[in-house]
Motif scaffolding. Sequence first.
Motif, PDB file in Angstrom:
ATOM      1  N   TRP A  86      -2.716  -5.710  -0.994  1.00 15.82           N
ATOM      2  CA  TRP A  86      -3.785  -5.133  -1.506  1.00 15.82           C
ATOM      3  C   TRP A  86      -4.512  -5.750  -2.596  1.00 15.82           C
ATOM      4  N   ARG A  87      -3.868  -6.487  -3.379  1.00 16.43           N
ATOM      5  CA  ARG A  87      -4.539  -7.371  -4.630  1.00 16.43           C
ATOM      6  C   ARG A  87      -5.402  -8.484  -4.108  1.00 16.43           C
ATOM      7  N   ILE A 129      -9.401   9.737  -5.075  1.00 13.97           N
ATOM      8  CA  ILE A 129      -8.249   8.806  -4.534  1.00 13.97           C
ATOM      9  C   ILE A 129      -8.554   7.371  -5.011  1.00 13.97           C
ATOM     10  N   LEU A 130      -9.824   6.959  -4.518  1.00  8.76           N
ATOM     11  CA  LEU A 130     -10.135   5.421  -4.860  1.00  8.76           C
ATOM     12  C   LEU A 130     -10.032   5.368  -6.482  1.00  8.76           C
ATOM     13  N   PHE A 136      -4.208   1.798 -10.033  1.00  3.45           N
ATOM     14  CA  PHE A 136      -2.884   1.336  -9.897  1.00  3.45           C
ATOM     15  C   PHE A 136      -2.722  -0.081  -9.514  1.00  3.45           C
ATOM     16  N   TYR A 137      -3.844  -0.616  -8.804  1.00  4.76           N
ATOM     17  CA  TYR A 137      -3.798  -2.214  -8.308  1.00  4.76           C
ATOM     18  C   TYR A 137      -4.639  -2.916  -9.444  1.00  4.76           C
ATOM     19  N   SER A 232       2.796  -2.205  -1.382  1.00  7.85           N
ATOM     20  CA  SER A 232       2.206  -3.534  -1.688  1.00  7.85           C
ATOM     21  C   SER A 232       1.549  -4.116  -0.496  1.00  7.85           C
ATOM     22  N   ALA A 233       1.231  -3.450   0.814  1.00  7.67           N
ATOM     23  CA  ALA A 233       0.690  -4.054   1.875  1.00  7.67           C
ATOM     24  C   ALA A 233       0.280  -3.506   2.891  1.00  7.67           C
ATOM     25  N   GLU A 234      -0.911  -3.604   3.789  1.00  9.18           N
ATOM     26  CA  GLU A 234      -1.055  -2.894   4.829  1.00  9.18           C
ATOM     27  C   GLU A 234      -0.558  -3.527   6.006  1.00  9.18           C
ATOM     28  N   LEU A 235       0.536  -2.843   6.653  1.00 11.19           N
ATOM     29  CA  LEU A 235       1.242  -3.461   8.120  1.00 11.19           C
ATOM     30  C   LEU A 235       0.167  -3.369   9.159  1.00 11.19           C
TER      31      LEU A 235
END
Length: 282
Positions: A86-87, A129-130, A136-137, A232-235
Amino acid sequence: MTTTAKQAREAFGERLRNLRKDAGLTGRQLAELAGWPGSKVSKIEYGRQVPTDDDIRVWCIHTRSADQVPDLIASLRNVEAAYLEWRRMRLPHRQKQSVAVAEKTNLMRCYEPVLVPGLLQTPPYAEAILHRVLDFYDGSSDDLEASLASRLERQQVLYRGNHRFFFILAEQVLHTRVGTADTMLEQMDRLLTAMSLPRVVLAIIPSEHEYLAPTNNFVIYDEREVRVETVSAELTITQPAEIALYTKAFHRLKDQAIHGQEARAMIAAAMDGLRSDHDPRT
């Protein structure tokens, strides 16, 4: 490389190492048979070198496991493409990627336990949401407008082409507060409207359902890939055996979900609850 990506490479290397051992070969023997430098086998097995598709084919030929080539190559691509941090990925770019994937998909199947799926979100709901995601990130507020525009652009796939959509929502989705009560009411109305679209099926799993399968949020794109969002990630999953597991989970969830008038009644009840909470006379 992230820790999870490193672990994925190491796990893949372990699979290859087990094939070599099952064939009764040492690393040096396999390297000699393949015509590779002596250290290449060790580097691959311990995740320090990424094999090519041809390397996988050669490995399987010499370990007498040619039947595993398609699955291993799919796994290899999964290792390389699975984790999208995400970062390191700006939200507008992620949204545009999602648009491209949706456009080439005939049947999209989505399970969401907490939030309304992006394709069905109203602009105020999506914006709320955005805001939370960027906060958050530690993302830049400059990304908000472009991210929102990309998310709403993606929704056009609902109205064009021959795409079909099957959304399964947990009942919790109707009660997870995003934005104001008015935002939620507008979003619930949007779900009712979406249910009338000819290529959309929307079903809801009641909160008091029996546990039948391990689940998390996921989207299945045809039989091509599955996408899962973690903290932490998109799988991105492309291995056929893993896609089959998500498909199996989706079918079990579908069997527990309510449709049609029952689902509409559940949404209407959630809307009544919102109005009651929002009414200053109560």
